[in-house]
Design a protein around this motif. Structure first.
Motif, PDB file in Angstrom:
ATOM      1  N   PHE A 317       0.858  -1.177   0.000  1.00  0.00           N
ATOM      2  CA  PHE A 317       0.000   0.000   0.000  1.00  0.00           C
ATOM      3  C   PHE A 317       0.898   1.232   0.000  1.00  0.00           C
ATOM      4  O   PHE A 317       1.809   1.342   0.835  1.00  0.00           O
ATOM      5  CB  PHE A 317      -0.932   0.000   1.220  1.00  0.00           C
ATOM      6  N   VAL A 318       0.655   2.119  -0.949  1.00  0.00           N
ATOM      7  CA  VAL A 318       1.522   3.285  -1.094  1.00  0.00           C
ATOM      8  C   VAL A 318       0.739   4.542  -0.756  1.00  0.00           C
ATOM      9  O   VAL A 318      -0.483   4.620  -0.943  1.00  0.00           O
ATOM     10  CB  VAL A 318       2.104   3.380  -2.521  1.00  0.00           C
ATOM     11  N   ASP A 319       1.469   5.546  -0.266  1.00  0.00           N
ATOM     12  CA  ASP A 319       0.816   6.784   0.179  1.00  0.00           C
ATOM     13  C   ASP A 319       0.226   7.582  -0.988  1.00  0.00           C
ATOM     14  O   ASP A 319      -0.872   8.127  -0.887  1.00  0.00           O
ATOM     15  CB  ASP A 319       1.814   7.657   0.946  1.00  0.00           C
ATOM     16  N   TYR A 320       0.972   7.670  -2.090  1.00  0.00           N
ATOM     17  CA  TYR A 320       0.541   8.489  -3.223  1.00  0.00           C
ATOM     18  C   TYR A 320       0.768   7.721  -4.524  1.00  0.00           C
ATOM     19  O   TYR A 320       1.845   7.149  -4.738  1.00  0.00           O
ATOM     20  CB  TYR A 320       1.322   9.810  -3.276  1.00  0.00           C
ATOM     21  N   ALA A 321      -0.253   7.731  -5.379  1.00  0.00           N
ATOM     22  CA  ALA A 321      -0.143   7.023  -6.657  1.00  0.00           C
ATOM     23  C   ALA A 321      -0.933   7.786  -7.722  1.00  0.00           C
ATOM     24  O   ALA A 321      -2.074   8.191  -7.480  1.00  0.00           O
ATOM     25  CB  ALA A 321      -0.654   5.595  -6.538  1.00  0.00           C
ATOM     26  N   ILE A 322      -0.313   7.957  -8.889  1.00  0.00           N
ATOM     27  CA  ILE A 322      -0.972   8.627 -10.015  1.00  0.00           C
ATOM     28  C   ILE A 322      -0.948   7.680 -11.209  1.00  0.00           C
ATOM     29  O   ILE A 322       0.123   7.300 -11.694  1.00  0.00           O
ATOM     30  CB  ILE A 322      -0.261   9.948 -10.365  1.00  0.00           C
ATOM     31  N   ARG A 323      -2.130   7.315 -11.707  1.00  0.00           N
ATOM     32  CA  ARG A 323      -2.219   6.385 -12.829  1.00  0.00           C
ATOM     33  C   ARG A 323      -1.840   7.090 -14.129  1.00  0.00           C
ATOM     34  O   ARG A 323      -2.256   8.212 -14.392  1.00  0.00           O
ATOM     35  CB  ARG A 323      -3.633   5.827 -12.948  1.00  0.00           C
ATOM     36  N   ILE A 324      -1.081   6.376 -15.012  1.00  0.00           N
ATOM     37  CA  ILE A 324      -0.727   6.929 -16.323  1.00  0.00           C
ATOM     38  C   ILE A 324      -1.034   5.963 -17.469  1.00  0.00           C
ATOM     39  O   ILE A 324      -0.757   6.290 -18.627  1.00  0.00           O
ATOM     40  CB  ILE A 324       0.761   7.351 -16.379  1.00  0.00           C
ATOM     41  N   SER A 325      -1.592   4.797 -17.189  1.00  0.00           N
ATOM     42  CA  SER A 325      -2.018   3.874 -18.248  1.00  0.00           C
ATOM     43  C   SER A 325      -3.014   2.898 -17.656  1.00  0.00           C
ATOM     44  O   SER A 325      -3.261   2.899 -16.444  1.00  0.00           O
ATOM     45  CB  SER A 325      -0.830   3.126 -18.867  1.00  0.00           C
ATOM     46  N   ASN A 326      -3.550   2.035 -18.523  1.00  0.00           N
ATOM     47  CA  ASN A 326      -4.443   0.973 -18.046  1.00  0.00           C
ATOM     48  C   ASN A 326      -3.732  -0.370 -17.923  1.00  0.00           C
ATOM     49  O   ASN A 326      -4.373  -1.382 -17.665  1.00  0.00           O
ATOM     50  CB  ASN A 326      -5.639   0.833 -18.980  1.00  0.00           C
ATOM     51  N   SER A 327      -2.431  -0.375 -18.138  1.00  0.00           N
ATOM     52  CA  SER A 327      -1.677  -1.624 -18.021  1.00  0.00           C
ATOM     53  C   SER A 327      -0.897  -1.670 -16.713  1.00  0.00           C
ATOM     54  O   SER A 327       0.159  -2.300 -16.628  1.00  0.00           O
ATOM     55  CB  SER A 327      -0.737  -1.798 -19.220  1.00  0.00           C
ATOM     56  N   GLY A 328      -1.403  -1.001 -15.695  1.00  0.00           N
ATOM     57  CA  GLY A 328      -0.824  -1.091 -14.360  1.00  0.00           C
ATOM     58  C   GLY A 328       0.298  -0.122 -14.070  1.00  0.00           C
ATOM     59  O   GLY A 328       1.018  -0.297 -13.080  1.00  0.00           O
ATOM     60  N   GLU A 329       0.458   0.922 -14.884  1.00  0.00           N
ATOM     61  CA  GLU A 329       1.551   1.870 -14.670  1.00  0.00           C
ATOM     62  C   GLU A 329       1.084   3.075 -13.856  1.00  0.00           C
ATOM     63  O   GLU A 329       0.084   3.713 -14.182  1.00  0.00           O
ATOM     64  CB  GLU A 329       2.108   2.356 -16.005  1.00  0.00           C
ATOM     65  N   PHE A 330       1.851   3.356 -12.809  1.00  0.00           N
ATOM     66  CA  PHE A 330       1.607   4.508 -11.936  1.00  0.00           C
ATOM     67  C   PHE A 330       2.929   5.222 -11.676  1.00  0.00           C
ATOM     68  O   PHE A 330       4.012   4.619 -11.748  1.00  0.00           O
ATOM     69  CB  PHE A 330       1.040   4.065 -10.591  1.00  0.00           C
ATOM     70  N   LEU A 331       2.856   6.485 -11.344  1.00  0.00           N
ATOM     71  CA  LEU A 331       3.947   7.166 -10.663  1.00  0.00           C
ATOM     72  C   LEU A 331       3.583   7.105  -9.187  1.00  0.00           C
ATOM     73  O   LEU A 331       2.560   7.676  -8.771  1.00  0.00           O
ATOM     74  CB  LEU A 331       4.064   8.626 -11.109  1.00  0.00           C
TER      75      LEU A 331
END
Length: 420
Positions: A317-331
């Motif tokens: 579980f991460v504090d901050y996550a920003i999605r950038i695709s639908n294939s599981g990629e986040f910053l």
């Protein structure tokens, strides 16, 4: 100039001569008055299509007003809807000499329509015509509706933000539906709609939006024929603000991330990308967009098909996550990754420190571009919001109308009306 009254006759003239003079004088006066009169001007003749008394008219039939011997000065279209509401918002366009007016959009299905038109002749005399008719009602199960729009009205977004409209039914007549959806911006831009399947339409400009401006979207879909017998039944309008320009670049080879705002570098971060041990663990190269923002977010490779009993399975579980695709990629934050800035060790995401990910989370907007370079896995245009993977020319040519729309000018390419 002939006097209205004859002069006294000269001495020695007889009564007959006087009578002749008087008759001649009177006749001359009449001829002079007739010569000075201007011919009368015909009244303007106004015609309206659909004609008065029509029933079950196709909603996508254009309303056309024409004037013979005159200029159209006013057109009012009143639609009484089945819900008891009245719509008087219809706009139209004139030809050059204002002898013809054509409605810009389609009519509500199942409505009673009253068109009132006025024209004036060259003397300023008015003529009026009225046409009352009804439109074909929609059939249950054949009513095109908007399922979702990936934008909150009045929100502020990044310069790469697309307009995404999802419908509840397949659209076959894509060109007519495109022509019914008008995008207007304060600053000039050329753009177009593309379709991803038969239910999703996406508007994107050739280049990123210019920052700091208002954009309005008018979905004039009521009465548009989505396919045979399927009518759009609602109009919807909303607006949003384009904020500052923030563009993030990430170099896979350098394990480095740079954030530019309005052309100036504001932050640089050490990062770690996918380790590329498998294709699914390879970060995609290309122009991504920020798609969603999450806190205390569960990250697991079970979304990639890994069973929880497998040795490589993980859940954090991460504090901050920003999605950038639908294939599981986040910053996202992964503070305990010791290889930030040194090596790529993730399962495809972009790992950051907790402090850096918090800053990025707080300073980002939906639709901010994220350009990633250096990997051998290309982001697909259909993966998330990978719409910027198409070149400007490809994007325009993939629209159903095949034309670019100048969003600073009224109107759209093509026509939403039924071809007569």
């Amino acid at each position: 100039m002939t006097s209205r009254f004859p002069r006294r006759p000269a001495a020695g003239l007889g009564a007959a001569a006087v009578a002749v003079l008087m008759a001649t004088s009177a006749c001359s006066t009449d001829e002079g008055d007739l010569a000075n009169e201007e011919p009368s001007v015909d009244a303007a003749e106004v015609a309206i299509t659909p004609e008065d008394g029509g029933a079950e008219i196709r909603p996508d039939s254009p309303v056309v007003v024409s004037a013979d011997k005159g200029e159209i000065t006013d057109v009012q279209v009143e639609q009484q809807l089945s819900e008891g509401e009245t719509d008087e918002s219809m706009t139209g366009s004139f030809n050059d000499d204002k002898s013809e007016w054509v409605s810009d959009w389609t009519l509500h299905p199942g409505s009673d329509v009253t068109v009132t038109a006025v024209a004036e002749n060259s003397e300023g005399e008015s003529s009026e015509a009225i046409s009352e008719f009804s439109t074909e009602p929609p059939v249950e199960g054949q009513r095109l509706e908007i399922e979702s729009i990936k934008l909150e009205p009045d929100s502020t977004v990044g310069v790469g933000m697309p307009i995404i409209v999802d419908f509840d039914m397949p659209v076959e007549n894509k060109a007519q539906v495109e022509a019914a959806m008008e995008v207007s911006s304060e600053k000039p831009a050329m753009g177009a709609w593309n379709w991803f399947g038969d239910k999703r339409a996406v508007f994107r400009t050739e280049e990123y939006w210019e920052p700091d401006q208002k954009v309005d979207v008018d979905l004039n879909l009521a009465g548009v024929a989505a396919s045979e017998g399927v009518w759009g039944i609602e109009n919807r309008s909303f607006g949003f603000e384009v904020g500052r320009s923030q563009i993030t670049t990430i170099d896979e080879n350098e394990h480095h991330m740079t954030v530019e705002r309005d052309g100036e570098t504001v932050k640089e971060f050490p990062v770690s990308l996918g380790d590329a041990s498998q294709r699914k663990y390879t970060t995609t190269t290309g122009t991504h967009l920020t798609m969603g923002f999450h806190t205390d977010y569960r990250m697991s490779n079970d979304t990639l098909g890994v069973d929880e009993d497998a040795p490589e399975y993980y859940e954090v579980f991460v504090d901050y996550a920003i999605r950038i695709s639908n294939s599981g990629e986040f910053l996202h934050e992964l503070n305990d990754n010791p290889m930030l800035g040194e090596a790529n060790t993730s399962h495809g995401c972009v790992n950051m420190s907790r402090a850096d990910s918090r800053w990025y989370y707080e300073e980002s907007l939906l639709g901010d571009p994220v350009d990633i370079t250096g990997t051998d896995r290309e982001l697909e245009v259909t993966n998330g919001w990978g719409f910027w993977q198409r070149s400007a020319d490809e994007w325009i040519s993939n629209s159903a109308t095949g034309e670019a729309d100048d969003t600073s000018e009224p109107g759209t390419p093509g026509s939403p009306h039924h071809e007569q």
